[in-house]
Design a protein around this motif. Sequence first.
Motif, PDB file in Angstrom:
ATOM      1  N   GLN A 129       0.832  -1.198   0.000  1.00 44.75           N
ATOM      2  CA  GLN A 129       0.000   0.000   0.000  1.00 44.75           C
ATOM      3  C   GLN A 129       0.874   1.258   0.000  1.00 44.75           C
ATOM      4  OE1 GLN A 129      -2.695  -0.278   3.355  1.00 44.75           O
ATOM      5  NE2 GLN A 129      -3.432  -2.315   2.745  1.00 44.75           N
ATOM      6  N   TYR A 130       1.943   1.201   0.780  1.00 47.60           N
ATOM      7  CA  TYR A 130       2.866   2.336   0.834  1.00 47.60           C
ATOM      8  C   TYR A 130       3.474   2.594  -0.541  1.00 47.60           C
ATOM      9  CZ  TYR A 130       6.846   5.267   1.963  1.00 47.60           C
ATOM     10  OH  TYR A 130       7.759   6.302   1.974  1.00 47.60           O
ATOM     11  N   TYR A 131       3.953   1.550  -1.200  1.00 55.02           N
ATOM     12  CA  TYR A 131       4.583   1.712  -2.514  1.00 55.02           C
ATOM     13  C   TYR A 131       3.579   2.180  -3.564  1.00 55.02           C
ATOM     14  CZ  TYR A 131       9.358   0.183  -1.654  1.00 55.02           C
ATOM     15  OH  TYR A 131      10.660   0.123  -1.233  1.00 55.02           O
ATOM     16  N   GLU A 132       2.339   1.752  -3.471  1.00 58.68           N
ATOM     17  CA  GLU A 132       1.330   2.207  -4.429  1.00 58.68           C
ATOM     18  C   GLU A 132       1.139   3.720  -4.337  1.00 58.68           C
ATOM     19  OE1 GLU A 132      -2.069  -0.147  -3.528  1.00 58.68           O
ATOM     20  OE2 GLU A 132      -1.249  -1.964  -4.466  1.00 58.68           O
ATOM     21  N   THR A 133       1.120   4.225  -3.108  1.00 60.36           N
ATOM     22  CA  THR A 133       0.972   5.674  -2.929  1.00 60.36           C
ATOM     23  C   THR A 133       2.248   6.408  -3.319  1.00 60.36           C
ATOM     24  OG1 THR A 133      -0.548   5.230  -1.099  1.00 60.36           O
ATOM     25  CG2 THR A 133       0.286   7.471  -1.298  1.00 60.36           C
ATOM     26  N   LEU A 134       3.404   5.875  -2.919  1.00 61.28           N
ATOM     27  CA  LEU A 134       4.678   6.497  -3.259  1.00 61.28           C
ATOM     28  C   LEU A 134       4.866   6.576  -4.768  1.00 61.28           C
ATOM     29  CD1 LEU A 134       7.478   7.590  -2.391  1.00 61.28           C
ATOM     30  CD2 LEU A 134       8.284   5.212  -2.409  1.00 61.28           C
ATOM     31  N   ASP A 135       4.447   5.553  -5.484  1.00 62.99           N
ATOM     32  CA  ASP A 135       4.643   5.505  -6.938  1.00 62.99           C
ATOM     33  C   ASP A 135       4.014   6.708  -7.630  1.00 62.99           C
ATOM     34  OD1 ASP A 135       5.586   3.830  -9.253  1.00 62.99           O
ATOM     35  OD2 ASP A 135       3.468   3.989  -9.775  1.00 62.99           O
ATOM     36  N   ARG A 136       2.937   7.215  -7.089  1.00 63.75           N
ATOM     37  CA  ARG A 136       2.259   8.364  -7.696  1.00 63.75           C
ATOM     38  C   ARG A 136       3.120   9.626  -7.626  1.00 63.75           C
ATOM     39  NH1 ARG A 136      -2.410   6.935  -3.956  1.00 63.75           N
ATOM     40  NH2 ARG A 136      -3.315   5.076  -4.918  1.00 63.75           N
ATOM     41  N   ASN A 137       4.036   9.655  -6.682  1.00 59.86           N
ATOM     42  CA  ASN A 137       4.867  10.848  -6.493  1.00 59.86           C
ATOM     43  C   ASN A 137       6.226  10.763  -7.189  1.00 59.86           C
ATOM     44  OD1 ASN A 137       2.892  12.053  -4.999  1.00 59.86           O
ATOM     45  ND2 ASN A 137       3.912  11.847  -3.015  1.00 59.86           N
ATOM     46  N   LEU A 138       6.554   9.594  -7.738  1.00 55.67           N
ATOM     47  CA  LEU A 138       7.869   9.430  -8.352  1.00 55.67           C
ATOM     48  C   LEU A 138       7.930  10.065  -9.737  1.00 55.67           C
ATOM     49  CD1 LEU A 138       8.604   5.676  -7.467  1.00 55.67           C
ATOM     50  CD2 LEU A 138       9.357   7.724  -6.233  1.00 55.67           C
ATOM     51  N   SER A 139       9.040  10.726 -10.008  1.00 56.13           N
ATOM     52  CA  SER A 139       9.260  11.258 -11.355  1.00 56.13           C
ATOM     53  C   SER A 139      10.068  10.290 -12.200  1.00 56.13           C
ATOM     54  CB  SER A 139      10.012  12.596 -11.284  1.00 56.13           C
ATOM     55  OG  SER A 139      11.306  12.419 -10.726  1.00 56.13           O
ATOM     56  N   GLN A 140      10.873   9.436 -11.544  1.00 57.87           N
ATOM     57  CA  GLN A 140      11.738   8.515 -12.280  1.00 57.87           C
ATOM     58  C   GLN A 140      12.177   7.375 -11.376  1.00 57.87           C
ATOM     59  OE1 GLN A 140      14.893  10.542 -14.363  1.00 57.87           O
ATOM     60  NE2 GLN A 140      15.971   8.664 -14.870  1.00 57.87           N
TER      61      GLN A 140
END
Length: 336
Positions: free
Chosen positions: A192-203
Motif C-alpha cells: 500500500q505504501y509503494y502504491e501511494t509512493l509511486d504516484r509521487n515518483l518522477s523517475q
Amino acid sequence: MRRSLRLVLALALFAPATPWPVGAAEDKLVIYTAYEENELKTFWEQFTKDLPDLAAKAAYIRGSTGPTMARVEAEKANPQADVIWGVFNDYLTGAAAKGLLDAYAAKESQAIPARFKHPENLWQGVTLLTVAFAVNQKKMAELRLPPPHSWADLLDPKYKGHIVMSNPSTSGTAYLLLASHAARLGEDKMWQYYETLDRNLSQVTKSGGAPGRMAASGETPIGIALAYEVEVAKKQGAPIDVIYPTDGIAWTFESNALVRGAKNPANARRFLDWAVSKSAMTAYAAWRGAGITRPDVPMGGQKILDMGLINLDFVKAGDPAYKDRLVKRWLEKFSR
C-alpha cells in the motif's frame, strides 16, 4: 588500473567460454564489485600501494549489485570472477545458499564482530551503509517545498513528480529498501505504501547511486539514496542535505567473498586478506567515516549502529525465494 584493461575484461565476459591454459591460472585476479567508481579509485590506490605485485595482475569489473550477482550465477559452471568485493550482505547470503561461494576466513577477520560474518565464513562484512533522503536545498527553495523528514512524508501529494528512487530488480539499494519496508510495515501495508509512493515518483533508475547524483546536480529535488554518497557530494560543494527518516532507517553492510571454482584462488585469498586489513579499512573510512566493521580502526562521525535502524532480518531478506517473490511483484505492479 587502465580503463582499457577493464573494458577488455568486461567484453571477455560475453565471449564463448574456453578453458584457461594450465599454468596461467595464478597470473590473473578478476574482481567483481558494486562499489562506486569514485570510492573505488581510493580503495584501488591503497591496494596497489600495499600489494603492488598482486595489483599488477588484478582488474575489477564494476556493476550494480543485481546484475553483478546475476552474472556470477550465470557463470557458475565456468566462473570468470575470483572475488566478490563490496556487495550487499543479503545478496551474498543468497549466493551462499545457491552454492556460488567457497568458505575462506581472511587473515585478521577475527577483528570483525560475528554479526558481520557468515557463520561458515562464506563472506565477511567490511563496510556499513544507510539509506536517507538526498534533498537539494536550491531546488526545494525554488519549488517552495519543505523537506521531508519521514517515509510517511514522501506520500504527501505536494511531492508529486519530485522524487527519484531506484529499481529493486537492478539496484541493491532499492531492494534493501523494499525488504526494510516489508519488515517495518508488514507486506500488505508495504505494498500500500509503494502504491501511494509511486504516484509521487518522477523517475525510477537502474542504478542505486543515480538518485543521489541527480539530487546533487539539481535534476531532482529529492532522491532516495545511500547517505554516505550524499555526504560526499555535500563536502564537494553540492547544495544538498542528508535527511534520515524519523520512522526508521534502512541499513545494511557490504561484504567480500571467494567465488566457488575461482581460477585464481591463491591470488583471491591474498586479496581477501588485504580487503579486511587495517589498511583497507582505513581506505574505506575515507569515504564511509564510521561505516566500517572493524572497531579497532579509528573512525569519525556518528556510529551507524547507534542510529534509529529498521530491524531487518538479513537472512530472510537474502533468501533467494523471498527476494525473487518481492522483486517479481514489484515489477508486476510498478515496472516502467
